[in-house]
Design an enzyme around this catalytic site. Structure first.
Site, PDB file in Angstrom:
ATOM      1  N   THR A 132      88.308  75.895   8.021  1.00 48.15           N
ATOM      2  CA  THR A 132      87.457  76.703   7.137  1.00 48.15           C
ATOM      3  C   THR A 132      87.388  76.123   5.726  1.00 48.15           C
ATOM      4  OG1 THR A 132      87.373  78.866   6.032  1.00 48.15           O
ATOM      5  CG2 THR A 132      89.521  78.148   6.738  1.00 48.15           C
ATOM      6  N   ASP A 133      86.331  76.484   5.008  1.00 52.02           N
ATOM      7  CA  ASP A 133      86.234  76.057   3.603  1.00 52.02           C
ATOM      8  C   ASP A 133      87.236  76.792   2.713  1.00 52.02           C
ATOM      9  OD1 ASP A 133      85.026  78.571   3.571  1.00 52.02           O
ATOM     10  OD2 ASP A 133      83.146  77.900   2.649  1.00 52.02           O
TER      11      ASP A 133
END
Ligand code: NAD
Ligand code: DAU
Length: 349
Positions: A132-133
């Site tokens: 994920t970012d």
């Protein structure tokens, strides 16, 4: 070429779209979907492909070391695409240990099983870790996360994903296990459990419940239609370079409040309501603890090196998503019965 691929978390939101993409597009591959069927996992998400010749479902927990080791020893997978995780930030604030156990230890268990079953020969093997970012932390008003941005996770969920990313890279360095990591921005689309912003608000508008906006509502996220993420995963799995990281994002930033207003306007049209009806449900509530102000991904590398770009505009994707939830009443009522009610009361009163 035939391959046996383990996809973890394939009964969840993104995983179900990835499983469908691979099962339909690659009849020569054997796809094994491993999922513990937690509250977020639902076999209804993939019932359309369940009877396919190249597909098998196995119910199992990535935290269970003995089970995982036996699975890898028996199946001798060529590759793993690892999506199974605890994925909701709010739950990580109330129950951090579940995130550490599944996201960190579970990932280590899978890599240990994979490594031992390969017995030192990693030819044509790959461990593809879906991340994920949020590992990059929070941005100010400007700037974008690139693959070079330093990790600075701010929630227990983000920290557990960051830890798992570090572990994957360490196995690449130490054991020469071929890996790829991709870090994606916020996904939306069909089959997302209604605890995340978009499906929660669609469901609440439908049921005329209030729309709980955290803090001032000016937090910013970069939204990507889930099928575009599944396409990126397919591309990266086949064309990505082992050892590399790829950021995936929608080039599509919205403050929460602007997004919610767009959603309300689309819902009013679809429910044949007077304009402004859904917006009246907006209620500002206490902020999320440690709330990250802004995420935005620079997906230039993936575009430049592998030619990927999002294909679905936000307005179109949001409209398709709303239609899916309105047409799948039974799915929604199945997942929102029972334990969901307890979760909802605890979260929102
Ligand atoms: P999800 O919560 O909808 O699905 C997770 C799936 O993993 C469920 O089917 C669940 O049953 C399964 N699972 C959980 N614990 C397990 C365990 N111990 N053993 C086996 N299976 C288990 O999550 P999602 O939104 O589809 O996210 C999938 C992956 O993508 C996660 O790794 C997440 O961190 C990552 N990701 C999500 C987003 C997003 O916006 N949703 C964005 C970027 C990255
Ligand atoms: O950025 C990728 C991440 O996006 C993924 O790794 C996570 O798995 C995924 O859950 C998502 O995390 P967010 O915390 O950004 O998503 P969520 O839908 O929970 O919240 C989006 C924004 O909306 C966030 O700023 C918090 C806000 N929000 C959320 C809920 C559930 C509200 O204002 N009210 C709410 O009730």
């Amino acid at each position: 070429m035939s391959k046996k691929i383990l996809i973890t978390g394939g009964a969840g939101f993104i995983g179900s779209h990835v499983v469908r993409t691979f099962v339909k597009k690659y009849p020569n591959y054997q796809i094994v979907n491993l999922d513990a069927l937690t509250y977020a996992g639902n076999l209804e998400n993939i019932q359309d492909i369940a009877a396919s010749d190249n597909y098998r479902f196995i119910k199992g927990d990535i935290k269970d070391v003995a089970f995982i080791n036996k699975l890898f020893e028996e199946e001798k997978f060529d590759a793993v695409i690892h999506l199974a995780a605890e994925s909701h930030v709010d739950r990580s604030i109330s129950h951090p240990n579940e995130f550490i156990e599944t996201n960190v230890m579970g990932t280590a268990n899978l890599m240990n099983g994979f490594r031992h079953s390969c017995n030192g020969d990693f030819t044509d093997k790959l461990f593809y870790h879906i991340s994920t970012d949020e590992v990059y932390g929070s941005l100010g008003k400007t700037g974008l996360f690139t693959e070079e941005t330093s990790y600075d996770p701010q929630s227990p969920y983000a920290a557990s994903k960051a830890a798992s990313d570090h572990l994957v890279r360490s196995y690449g360095n130490t054991y020469k296990m071929p890996f790829i990591i991709s870090n994606c921005s916020n996904n939306y689309g069909a089959n997302q459990f209604p605890e995340k912003l978009i499906p929660l608000f669609i469901n609440n508008i439908k049921s005329k419940k209030s729309l709980p906006v955290y803090g001032d509502g000016k937090y910013t996220r970069d939204w990507l239609y889930v099928e575009d993420h599944a396409k990126a995963i397919d591309l990266i799995f086949h064309k990505g370079i082992p050892g590399e990281t790829y950021n995936i994002g929608g080039f599509n930033e919205w403050t929460n409040i602007d997004l919610i207003k767009l959603l309300c306007a689309q819902m009013d049209i679809k429910l044949n309501q007077a304009p402004g009806t859904s917006e009246k449900l907006i209620t500002y509530v206490k902020d999320r603890a440690g709330h990250d102000r802004r995420y935005a991904i620079d997906a230039t590398k993936l575009n430049r090196e592998l030619g990927w770009k999002p294909t679905v505009t936000f307005e179109e994707g949001l409209s398709k998503t709303i239609d899916w939830y309105l047409e799948n009443e039974k799915w929604l009522s199945n997942v929102t019965s029972g334990a969901y009610q307890t979760y909802y009361k605890k979260m929102y009163g």
